[in-house]
Design a protein around this motif. Structure first.
Motif, PDB file in Angstrom:
ATOM      1  N   GLU A  80      63.324  25.229  65.275  1.00 53.99           N
ATOM      2  CA  GLU A  80      64.131  24.696  66.263  1.00 53.99           C
ATOM      3  C   GLU A  80      65.368  25.261  66.123  1.00 53.99           C
ATOM      4  OE1 GLU A  80      62.473  20.298  65.199  1.00 53.99           O
ATOM      5  OE2 GLU A  80      63.658  21.632  64.169  1.00 53.99           O
TER       6      GLU A  80
ATOM      7  N   SER B 281      65.737  24.453  71.641  1.00 61.53           N
ATOM      8  CA  SER B 281      64.716  25.580  71.930  1.00 61.53           C
ATOM      9  C   SER B 281      63.655  25.443  70.543  1.00 61.53           C
ATOM     10  CB  SER B 281      65.167  26.828  71.998  1.00 61.53           C
ATOM     11  OG  SER B 281      65.849  27.173  72.978  1.00 61.53           O
ATOM     12  N   CYS B 282      62.575  25.522  70.651  1.00 59.24           N
ATOM     13  CA  CYS B 282      61.701  25.521  69.822  1.00 59.24           C
ATOM     14  C   CYS B 282      60.314  26.239  69.841  1.00 59.24           C
ATOM     15  CB  CYS B 282      61.011  24.016  69.666  1.00 59.24           C
ATOM     16  SG  CYS B 282      59.703  23.783  68.179  1.00 59.24           S
ATOM     17  N   ALA B 283      60.138  27.308  68.839  1.00 61.67           N
ATOM     18  CA  ALA B 283      59.252  28.318  69.097  1.00 61.67           C
ATOM     19  C   ALA B 283      58.325  27.844  67.917  1.00 61.67           C
ATOM     20  CB  ALA B 283      59.852  29.777  68.849  1.00 61.67           C
TER      21      ALA B 283
ATOM     22  N   LYS C 274      54.917  31.892  75.710  1.00 67.88           N
ATOM     23  CA  LYS C 274      55.655  32.135  74.256  1.00 67.88           C
ATOM     24  C   LYS C 274      55.470  30.972  73.486  1.00 67.88           C
ATOM     25  CE  LYS C 274      58.993  34.948  76.838  1.00 67.88           C
ATOM     26  NZ  LYS C 274      60.363  35.137  77.072  1.00 67.88           N
ATOM     27  N   ASN C 275      54.662  30.098  73.691  1.00 70.73           N
ATOM     28  CA  ASN C 275      54.682  28.653  72.888  1.00 70.73           C
ATOM     29  C   ASN C 275      55.869  28.238  72.248  1.00 70.73           C
ATOM     30  OD1 ASN C 275      51.646  28.772  72.645  1.00 70.73           O
ATOM     31  ND2 ASN C 275      51.769  30.465  71.079  1.00 70.73           N
ATOM     32  N   THR C 276      56.776  28.124  73.646  1.00 68.57           N
ATOM     33  CA  THR C 276      58.102  27.755  73.187  1.00 68.57           C
ATOM     34  C   THR C 276      58.229  26.615  74.081  1.00 68.57           C
ATOM     35  OG1 THR C 276      58.789  29.785  72.810  1.00 68.57           O
ATOM     36  CG2 THR C 276      60.854  28.164  73.507  1.00 68.57           C
TER      37      THR C 276
ATOM     38  N   TYR D  61      61.534  23.605  75.394  1.00 67.57           N
ATOM     39  CA  TYR D  61      63.024  23.318  75.713  1.00 67.57           C
ATOM     40  C   TYR D  61      63.585  22.139  75.983  1.00 67.57           C
ATOM     41  CZ  TYR D  61      62.595  28.588  76.194  1.00 67.57           C
ATOM     42  OH  TYR D  61      62.078  29.856  76.034  1.00 67.57           O
TER      43      TYR D  61
ATOM     44  N   CYS E   7      61.251  18.742  67.126  1.00 64.12           N
ATOM     45  CA  CYS E   7      60.146  19.110  67.845  1.00 64.12           C
ATOM     46  C   CYS E   7      58.772  19.097  67.129  1.00 64.12           C
ATOM     47  CB  CYS E   7      60.372  20.937  67.947  1.00 64.12           C
ATOM     48  SG  CYS E   7      59.017  21.791  68.797  1.00 64.12           S
TER      49      CYS E   7
END
Length: 123
Positions: free
Chosen positions: A6, A21-23, A75-77, A79, A95
């Motif tokens: 995150e 944001s979280c990837a 992108k496996n993200t 928000y 997340c």
């Protein structure tokens, strides 16, 4: 394993905005749902917002109209746009992602959490 990282927390005045944001990374086959939870001191962790792979969303009543969750499946993200922040939004935001990942020989389910990011809203 699936890791979630995150970013975007911080200190903001009431009425301000932040974007989290979280990837997700790892041996991901698919992500069925992504979400944001928060935990304030002395309180239980609660769902803030969630989004499915088909972009269906769900929000806590306390953030409806102020927060917007969105995702980038490629992108496996995920928000979380937070507007009109209030002091009561102060918490650690986590997340979460659920889906399927590759194990050594099979695809198995996963339910992973990020490390959390602090959001502090001053009055």
């Amino acid at each position: 394993q699936v890791q979630l990282v995150e970013s975007g927390g911080g200190l903001v005045q009431a009425g301000g905005s932040l974007r989290l944001s979280c990837a997700a990374s790892g041996s991901i086959v698919s992500i069925d749902a992504k979400g944001w939870y928060r935990q304030a001191p002395g309180k239980q962790r609660e769902l803030v917002a969630a989004i499915t792979s088909s972009d269906s969303t769900n929000y806590a009543d306390s953030v409806k109209g102020r927060f917007t969750i969105s995702g980038d499946n490629a992108k496996n993200t995920v928000y979380l746009q937070m507007n009109s922040l209030k002091p009561e939004d102060t918490a650690v935001y986590y997340c979460n992602a659920r889906g399927t990942r590759w194990s050594t020989y099979f695809a198995i389910s996963f339910d992973s959490w990020g490390q959390g990011t602090q959001v502090t809203v001053s009055s």
